[in-house]
Design an enzyme around this catalytic site. Structure first.
Site, PDB file in Angstrom:
ATOM      1  N   GLY A 172      31.748  41.721  42.428  1.00  0.00           N
ATOM      2  CA  GLY A 172      31.925  43.130  42.780  1.00  0.00           C
ATOM      3  C   GLY A 172      32.621  43.894  41.672  1.00  0.00           C
ATOM      4  CG  ASP A 173      33.232  46.691  38.233  1.00  0.00           C
ATOM      5  OD1 ASP A 173      34.076  45.984  37.654  1.00  0.00           O
ATOM      6  OD2 ASP A 173      33.092  47.913  37.999  1.00  0.00           O
ATOM      7  CB  SER A 174      35.404  49.512  42.737  1.00  0.00           C
ATOM      8  OG  SER A 174      34.979  48.748  43.836  1.00  0.00           O
TER       9      SER A 174
END
Length: 203
Positions: A77-79
């Site tokens: 995941g990456d935000s």
């Protein structure tokens, strides 16, 4: 994989917020943070959309550790925050956090969270977008918040579920995505692999 084999859920992230979301949802993840060169990946995509960038970062993280877990479900995941048309990563320092908050206070932005989920040879990629309405926080509160250290390693320089919640007027979209991992996206991925989410619950 036999019906009696229970796959584990592997989180290719060092984010305590992502791990907390899964634990709150009944899953104890295997934590295996992925070491990838995010700056190099972003630099290699000069014409990519913001959504494509966070999706690529999530994919790189998942693929980095997936080979070690061939029978398990691996989540990368990456935000990043899309503010005034520009992607914003983690501020890292108190001074950067103060400057960021002075810029985003009273504004609306999009929190983009890329997900890449691998199960065996199957891949699932989806980016969730949630609109965040930032409060017009006072300068004293901005400085005090930055000084707590809480937002330094957070995309968007805030946490929805902790002290930063004081300064978020409202959101439009999935709350878990803003915290770092969208449970609806993960559910869709699990279903696409022919599994049930309850298979990953602690029992």
């Amino acid at each position: 994989m036999s019906a009696t084999t229970k796959p584990r859920l592997v989180l290719a992230s060092q984010s305590p917020s992502r791990a907390s979301i899964l634990r709150g949802a009944g899953v104890e993840p295997v934590l295996h943070p992925a070491d990838v060169d995010e700056d190099a990946i972003i630099a290699s995509m000069p014409s990519a959309t913001p959504a494509d960038i966070v999706a690529a970062l999530a994919k790189a993280k998942a693929e980095k550790v997936a080979a070690a877990y061939p029978r398990d479900l691996v989540i990368g995941g990456d935000s990043m925050l899309l503010l005034d048309g520009e992607l914003q990563g983690k501020p890292h320092t108190v001074d950067n956090t103060i400057a960021r908050w002075r810029r985003q206070a009273g504004k609306t932005a999009q929190l983009l969270t890329g997900h890449h989920i691998i199960f065996g040879d199957a891949h699932f990629n989806e980016t969730a977008s949630t609109t965040v309405h930032f409060a017009s926080a006072s300068d004293a509160d901005i400085t005090a918040y930055a000084s707590t250290g809480e937002p330094l390693q957070c995309a968007g320089a805030f946490t929805l579920e902790a002290i930063g919640g004081w300064f978020i007027d409202r959101i439009e979209g999935d709350p878990s995505s803003v915290i770092g991992l969208s449970l609806p996206v993960v559910r869709r991925a699990v279903y696409s692999f022919g599994l049930d989410v309850s298979r990953f619950w602690n029992r």
